[in-house]
Design a protein around this motif. Structure first.
Motif, PDB file in Angstrom:
ATOM      1  N   GLY A   1      -9.091   8.500   0.918  1.00  0.00           N
ATOM      2  CA  GLY A   1      -8.284   9.379  -0.203  1.00  0.00           C
ATOM      3  C   GLY A   1      -7.607  10.224   1.385  1.00  0.00           C
TER       4      GLY A   1
ATOM      5  N   ARG B   1      -3.532   9.046  -2.784  1.00  0.00           N
ATOM      6  CA  ARG B   1      -4.152   9.485  -2.340  1.00  0.00           C
ATOM      7  C   ARG B   1      -3.645  11.243  -1.700  1.00  0.00           C
ATOM      8  NH1 ARG B   1      -1.982   6.238   2.039  1.00  0.00           N
ATOM      9  NH2 ARG B   1      -0.752   7.288   2.313  1.00  0.00           N
TER      10      ARG B   1
ATOM     11  N   GLY C   1      -7.202   5.725  -1.006  1.00  0.00           N
ATOM     12  CA  GLY C   1      -6.656   5.744   0.174  1.00  0.00           C
ATOM     13  C   GLY C   1      -5.582   5.118   0.805  1.00  0.00           C
ATOM     14  N   LYS C   2      -5.656   3.810  -0.334  1.00  0.00           N
ATOM     15  CA  LYS C   2      -4.700   2.625   0.248  1.00  0.00           C
ATOM     16  C   LYS C   2      -3.460   3.133   0.133  1.00  0.00           C
ATOM     17  CE  LYS C   2      -4.678  -2.300  -0.591  1.00  0.00           C
ATOM     18  NZ  LYS C   2      -5.662  -3.419  -0.153  1.00  0.00           N
ATOM     19  N   CYS C   3      -3.512   3.660  -0.963  1.00  0.00           N
ATOM     20  CA  CYS C   3      -1.896   4.079  -1.639  1.00  0.00           C
ATOM     21  C   CYS C   3      -1.380   4.836  -1.634  1.00  0.00           C
ATOM     22  CB  CYS C   3      -1.729   3.074  -2.982  1.00  0.00           C
ATOM     23  SG  CYS C   3      -2.440   4.275  -4.124  1.00  0.00           S
ATOM     24  N   THR C   4       0.003   5.692  -1.345  1.00  0.00           N
ATOM     25  CA  THR C   4       0.450   6.918  -1.037  1.00  0.00           C
ATOM     26  C   THR C   4       0.960   7.457  -2.842  1.00  0.00           C
ATOM     27  OG1 THR C   4       2.180   5.860   0.492  1.00  0.00           O
ATOM     28  CG2 THR C   4       2.178   7.902  -0.122  1.00  0.00           C
ATOM     29  N   PRO C   5       1.008   7.580  -3.240  1.00  0.00           N
ATOM     30  CA  PRO C   5       1.067   8.470  -4.696  1.00  0.00           C
ATOM     31  C   PRO C   5      -0.589   8.888  -5.172  1.00  0.00           C
ATOM     32  CG  PRO C   5       2.095   5.938  -5.356  1.00  0.00           C
ATOM     33  CD  PRO C   5       1.187   5.896  -3.700  1.00  0.00           C
TER      34      PRO C   5
ATOM     35  N   ALA D   1       0.524  -1.334   0.061  1.00  0.00           N
ATOM     36  CA  ALA D   1       0.243  -0.639  -0.465  1.00  0.00           C
ATOM     37  C   ALA D   1       0.936   1.094  -0.474  1.00  0.00           C
ATOM     38  CB  ALA D   1      -0.882   0.110   1.530  1.00  0.00           C
TER      39      ALA D   1
ATOM     40  N   PHE E   1       6.165  12.329  -1.052  1.00  0.00           N
ATOM     41  CA  PHE E   1       4.100  12.712  -0.804  1.00  0.00           C
ATOM     42  C   PHE E   1       4.236  12.214   0.298  1.00  0.00           C
ATOM     43  CE2 PHE E   1       3.595  10.621  -5.593  1.00  0.00           C
ATOM     44  CZ  PHE E   1       3.152  12.177  -5.978  1.00  0.00           C
TER      45      PHE E   1
ATOM     46  N   PHE F   1      -1.211   1.505  -6.857  1.00  0.00           N
ATOM     47  CA  PHE F   1      -1.349   0.695  -6.705  1.00  0.00           C
ATOM     48  C   PHE F   1      -2.457   0.115  -7.912  1.00  0.00           C
ATOM     49  CE2 PHE F   1      -4.305  -2.811  -4.705  1.00  0.00           C
ATOM     50  CZ  PHE F   1      -2.903  -3.606  -3.416  1.00  0.00           C
TER      51      PHE F   1
END
Lengths: 793, 434
Positions: free
Chosen positions: A188, B348, B342-346, A58, A105, B386
């Protein structure tokens, strides 16, 4: 902290060949890229990845380049395959850029409050930002903010601004602990960890989430803002709270323990520990005894110098002329218990010694002496993990040995373990083990155990509560023999197994040697440098017999060490016994209700201030060194040596090296052990309608003596309720929400009632929780018959 | 090339959605025929037809079905992705409104082919009118023995459940959809395992777009060759093209793949008020934009890919020159930010950042170096997130910069509402007609 130890590599023997950063390597099939890279010395940065949790890929921090794949791939989720060519950030611009991008990020919405953050100085985000981050931020717009901290429980606090949404905490809670009290909410950039309304994060394992959080998002109320990692001195220690034997990291500053963490030990506690072990150390500073006290001629306790106190103790014991007994608690180290064992025999000439300050029996002594002490083939955590069938008898793993619970849960999740519990009801803990419960009344466990089908080579785990049920331990041994199933005894307290091995029992000498065996006595006498006749050949009195003898005036003096009267099998009788004897020596860390009865009270060192060894339930020695040195607190063994010296005895055991040398000199006993117990079960007598059988056990977090002074931890205790089956409740005109009173001739306990699916004619109440102190209020034990009635508000 | 009404052939008839009307036009004959074939034969026909997924990725449908392991002893599931939520996409919902039985029949045939006895139609929760139509169609099919136990005495059982989503774009991603269907929070799953091996309830699962399945009955009925007679070799068949935006007659035009956009635009009556086309996107906001110079490119998977974009959902959005590209891109990014799971950083963090910076450009206070910054951020999302949603979010800006960089530069000085007064761009506006 999240690196993988070698012991965690996959078991598969099949090797594959692959290349990372131009270096060809062979790894077991199934090895994740991130682990293989680590093995060759390349640390791929990561957040969500944790070796004990399933991959989620993730956070995207660990992206690497794989030949033939168009996009960078998460190395935490992809196993190396034959011929795969991987390039990490060390050799690939693509990987380096990808990681730098993710790091940028992660930092845009991070508050960068490292100077005030608990994690600052030991923070994976901080550290990895040093290698993969930019020197200056390009982020010029407003950061996302949240009110903080959010109280997930009284113990665990969440700072959502610092969170990188790696989900380690939520995955731990669901996968490992089986307590999904926390979950990711919203989506988000608003995604955040949270709890349901009125359902706080009251998991016994919640503290682990603080430890595995790769940022400062999760903190504990107890430690928050108390210290900086670089001001702490870390020592590897062993947990003193139960018989699990967890390795801990104890962090102290200026002689004060600031926090404790799980120290990874793949054989024992893996990466985890329980909240009691992690947070309950306030007792080290609460009611500490620092000065010997003696009773003067006016009957008042006054401070004394060590030499005076020791002389008075020695004189008192000499006066008692052999009419002495030694009562121990279950929390001593192996070395200290051994010193008492030797002291009783050599200095007092008695076998009147017992470490079992809890319900016990002669049957149990025989069980321990024949099947547990000196057993070098006991069950191990690893065996539990690989077991097919485990039968739990008088044992509630989550409450009474939480690390066994975690290991059983791990085995269950692998899909190869079936847990059968002989218990009155399916507890939440057993539910998390997917256990099958054979609903059983306390007292009938033996009958049930010998009645159910047990597959050969099962493992039977039997709790210390079994001692309260006549005949149960005898049956358990029989069943274990018949089914060729290993049996393991699970005491609760950390020192019990060590005290057993040290011979702190009336019929046992160190190393499982029966007192009644002449050659056993002579082996021990030789090491102790005393004549054979010095060790009495008759077994001494056990704990209950000692209490009785004292009340009857047959004993003149008592040495009471490391125990609290409130834990005694019968606190009322215990108090009577103390009052009946002429001379009482108490030896302990803290002042408790016993101290005031003492003619001589001698303070000793807690675990942090001495070296020692706990023997865990597996029989595995868990030695630990002194964490804090400057207090000069003495070990029990040292104190006993001083008393012996004052009695003109050459006792030895001044220093830990002496103790360990003597213990190793004693070696292994090859002679016959105690006879196996052959006790009859007692039929439950017919009882009246408003009679029920008492079932009770300790909850992990309760009013235990070593949990004092930890309000935050106490806030996560389970609430005290009584359980009845629907039928039994109905027979007594009770319904859920009513108060129910359990009473006997001694006293009563009133609790809110909850009706659950359980065996009829049984009431369950917590053993030592708020409003439910079975020993103090009822003096009762599991299996006793009680009256119930509707409680009054 | 002309329109090729198949799915839309009878939409103008009264009660086109009713089973009676559907059966008047050989409805459910394809199912009856399929049940006389072996499942593998059905897969064979669909494979031969070259039908490609209509949800956006264009994966060959027959091939997808053939991935499901056979005789594995596990239940199989068919899941229909009718969670149409892509900005600009509006084809599955009208299809389900006007011709729900084509979908239900397609579901039955596909389930038979992949040996599934349970199918789920996952419909976007915001369209109760479409949900009602599909539920009604399923009920009618049950009543006639076209669903349920022993369909048409074939021994084949099929239960169909209509399930409504709860308003998350991410649930259009197939694995997030499966999580949502299982009652979990909709977030994409780690692959492998792929759904064909371990999908719904960890069992072999096929997830197909609604339009894809609705196209199946006609293929069974008329044969693979008939289907291939339309379109191109790599993009055979017909397609629902939902043309929207600044056109005179926005709507669904069913035509062969390969029909150029110029022709579709003609069907839609051309640009509104005679204004010039400024830019267009061929298939939802997730595909890069094109300009009038691309108007004659055949609408196929391969030709659009060659032009640097994608067919996507095949739902062209047309924008005239009153539209601010900056504002359009900003709105799309707002959408992706709002819908990022919201799961993955890029995805989100990246969407949060881009929208914040784009907002400055909308107000005319963006800095020139920030255009490069946004471009960098998009680069840091694309290919590193993701799931494909992150890639989608990284698409509009670079696409727009390719053709309209000067407009972004202008937005460092002038608010876009000044450069492009919003009242002029409104579809029904007559203000300031040029």
């Amino acid at each position: 902290m999240t690196l993988t130890s070698d012991n965690k590599a996959t078991n598969t023997q099949e090797l594959i060949t692959a290349t990372i950063d131009g270096i060809q390597m062979q790894v077991p099939k199934g090895t994740l890229i991130i682990r293989a890279a680590e093995k060759m010395g390349t640390f791929v940065p990561r957040f969500c990845d944790h070796p004990s949790l399933a991959p989620v890929a993730a956070c995207r921090m660990c992206l690497v380049e794989i030949e033939g794949m168009p996009k960078p791939q998460p190395s935490c989720a992809i196993p190396l395959t034959e011929g795969m060519v991987v390039k990490t950030q060390m050799t690939s611009k693509v990987a380096e850029d990808a990681q730098a991008g993710v790091m940028e990020f992660l930092l845009i919405n991070h508050p960068l409050d490292c100077p005030v953050c608990d994690k600052g100085g030991e923070c994976p985000l901080q550290n990895q930002a040093m290698t993969a981050g930019r020197t200056e931020s390009r982020f010029e717009i407003e950061k996302r903010t949240f009110p903080k901290p959010l109280e997930l429980s009284t113990e665990i606090l969440l700072d959502r601004e610092r969170c990188v949404e790696c989900a380690r905490c939520t995955r731990f809670s669901e996968e490992i602990a089986g307590d999904p009290f926390i979950e990711l909410l919203e989506r988000g950039a608003k995604q955040q960890v949270g709890i349901a309304t009125d359902e706080p994060f009251n998991s016994y394992f919640s503290g682990n989430t603080v430890q595995i959080c790769p940022v400062g998002a999760l903190t504990s109320s107890a430690y928050r803002f108390r210290s900086r990692p670089f001001d702490l001195v870390s020592v590897k220690t062993t947990c003193e709270h139960c018989a699990a034997g967890c390795s801990l990291r104890t962090d102290y500053r200026r002689e004060t323990v600031m926090r404790r963490l799980a120290w990874e030990d793949p054989e024992v506690n893996e990466d985890w520990n329980c909240d009691k072990g992690r947070f309950a150390f306030g007792y080290l500073k609460t009611n500490r005894l620092t000065q010997p006290k003696v009773r003067n001629l006016d009957g008042n306790q006054i401070d004394a110098l060590w030499p005076d106190a020791v002389d008075i103790a020695a004189a008192g014991l000499a006066n008692a002329q052999g009419k002495v007994a030694v009562l121990l608690g279950g929390r001593l180290t192996l070395e200290d218990a051994y010193a008492y064992s030797k002291f009783a025999r050599v200095a007092l000439g008695t076998n009147n010694i017992d470490f079992r300050n809890r319900d016990h029996s002669e049957e149990e002594q025989q069980f321990l002496g024949s099947a547990v002490a000196g057993n070098h083939n006991s069950v191990t955590y690893k065996e539990l993990e690989n077991a097919q069938n485990v039968i739990l008898v008088s044992f509630e793993p989550e409450e009474e040995s939480p690390i066994i619970f975690l290991r059983l849960r791990k085995a269950m999740q692998k899909g190869n373990l079936k847990v059968t519990a002989i218990a009155p009801y399916l507890s939440k803990g057993l539910e998390k083990l997917n256990a099958e419960v054979v609903a059983t009344k306390p007292g009938e466990e033996g009958k049930v155990l010998s009645g159910i089908d047990i597959v050969e080579n099962s493992i039977i785990l039997i709790g210390e509560r079994a001692a309260a049920i006549p005949g149960l331990l005898s049956v358990a041994l029989e069943v274990s023999n018949k089914t060729q199933s290993k049996i393991s005894w699970i005491p609760r307290r950390a020192g019990e197994r060590g005290a057993l091995e040290a011979g702190a029992l009336p019929a046992l000498l160190p190393g499982a040697r029966p007192v009644a065996d002449a050659s056993a006595r002579s082996e021990v006498a030789k090491v102790w440098g005393v004549s054979n006749s010095k060790i009495p050949s008759e077994p001494g009195l056990d704990h209950s017999q000692i209490i009785k003898a004292a009340i009857n005036g047959e004993l003149k003096a008592l040495i009471i060490a490391g125990l609290d009267v409130l834990d005694a099998p019968d606190p009322k009788l215990f108090s009577e016994a103390i009052n009946a004897v002429d001379f009482v020596i108490t030896i302990g860390v803290q002042e408790n209700s016993l101290t005031r009865y003492a003619n001589v009270s001698l303070p000793v060192a807690p675990v942090t201030e001495k070296s020692g060894t706990f023997i865990n339930w597996e029989g595995r020695p868990r030695p630990f060194g002194k964490a804090i040195g400057s207090t000069n607190a003495l070990t029990d063994a040292r104190v006993l040596s001083m008393i012996a010296e004052s009695m003109d005895l050459d006792f030895g055991l001044q220093i830990i090296e002496d103790l360990r040398m003597e213990l190793s000199e004693l070696g292994i006993w090859n002679g016959s052990k105690l006879e196996k117990p052959q006790f009859e079960s007692k039929e439950i007598v017919d009882f009246k309608n408003d009679n029920v059988i008492l079932s009770t056990w300790h909850q992990l977090l309760d009013e235990g003596a070593m949990q004092v002074g930890e309000e935050h931890l106490a806030g996560t205790q389970k609430s005290s309720v009584a359980y009845l089956s629907e039928e039994t409740a109905k027979q007594n005109n009770l319904t859920t929400g009513d108060l129910v009173t359990v009473l006997n001739t001694r006293g009563s306990i009133t609790l809110p009632l909850e009706i659950i699916e359980m065996v009829n004619k049984v009431i369950w109440i917590p053993f030592n929780s708020k409003d439910s102190k079975v020993k103090q209020s009822l003096g009762a034990k599991e299996g006793d018959i009680m009256l119930i009635e509707k409680g009054k508000v | 090339m002309g329109l090729t009404p198949v799915l839309t052939a009878h939409w103008d008839e009264p009660k086109s959605f009713d089973i009676e009307n559907y059966q008047k036009h050989a409805g459910y004959v394809a199912l009856t025929n399929s049940l006389k074939m072996t499942p593998d034969e059905v897969i064979g026909v669909v494979k031969d037809s070259g039908l490609r997924g209509r949800g956006g990725a264009g994966f060959p449908t027959g091939l997808k079905w053939s991935f499901v392991p056979q005789n594995d002893g596990k239940p199989h599931y068919l899941v229909v992705n009718a969670d149409e939520s892509e900005p600009g996409a509006c084809k599955d919902i009208p299809l389900m409104l006007a011709n729900p039985h084509s979908l239900v029949e397609g579901v039955a045939i596909a389930a038979y082919a992949i040996r599934a006895n349970h199918a789920f139609i996952y419909i976007r929760g915001e369209v109760p009118h479409a949900i009602r139509r599909v539920m009604n169609a399923v009920e009618q099919a049950y009543a006639q023995g076209l669903l349920g136990k022993n369909i048409k005495n074939s021994g084949f059982d099929l239960d169909v459940v209509v399930h409504t989503g709860a308003g998350a774009y991410i649930c259009g991603e197939e694995t997030a959809l499966l999580d949502s269907l299982e009652g979990r929070r909709g977030q994409p799953r780690l692959k492998p395992p792929f759904p064909a091996v371990a999908g719904l309830y960890a069992s072999p699962t096929v997830v197909n777009n609604a339009e894809t399945l609705a196209s199946v009955p006609s293929i069974i009925l008329n044969g693979a060759d008939w289907f291939k007679s339309m379109g191109t070799e790599k993009s055979p068949g017909f397609k629902l093209f939902a043309v929207s935006g600044h056109v005179k007659r926005p709507g669904i035009y069913e035509a062969a793949l390969g029909t150029p956009m110029s022709e579709l635009l003609d069907y839609a009556g051309g640009m509104k008020q005679g204004r010039d086309l400024k830019f267009w996107i061929p298939g939802g906001s997730s595909v890069p934009m094109l300009t009038p110079e691309h108007i004659d490119i055949p609408m196929t998977y391969e030709d659009l890919a060659a032009a640097g974009t994608m067919l996507g959902t095949g739902t062209p959005m047309m924008f005239d020159k009153t539209t601010s590209v900056v504002k359009a891109v900003s709105r799309w990014l707002e959408f992706y930010k709002h819908e990022s799971c919201g799961k993955c950083t890029p995805c989100r963090e990246g969407t949060y950042w881009i929208t914040g910076v784009l907002e400055k450009f909308e107000h005319g206070v963006g800095k020139e170096h920030e255009l490069e910054l946004i471009n960098d951020i998009c680069g840091q999302i694309a290919g590193r997130s993701f799931c494909a949603l992150g890639d989608a979010a990284a698409t509009p800006f670079p696409g727009a910069m390719k053709y309209f960089a000067s407009e972004f530069e202008e937005a460092t000085r002038k608010p876009v509402d000044v450069s492009f007064p919003p009242e002029r761009t409104k579809i029904f506006s007559t203000v300031g007609v040029m």
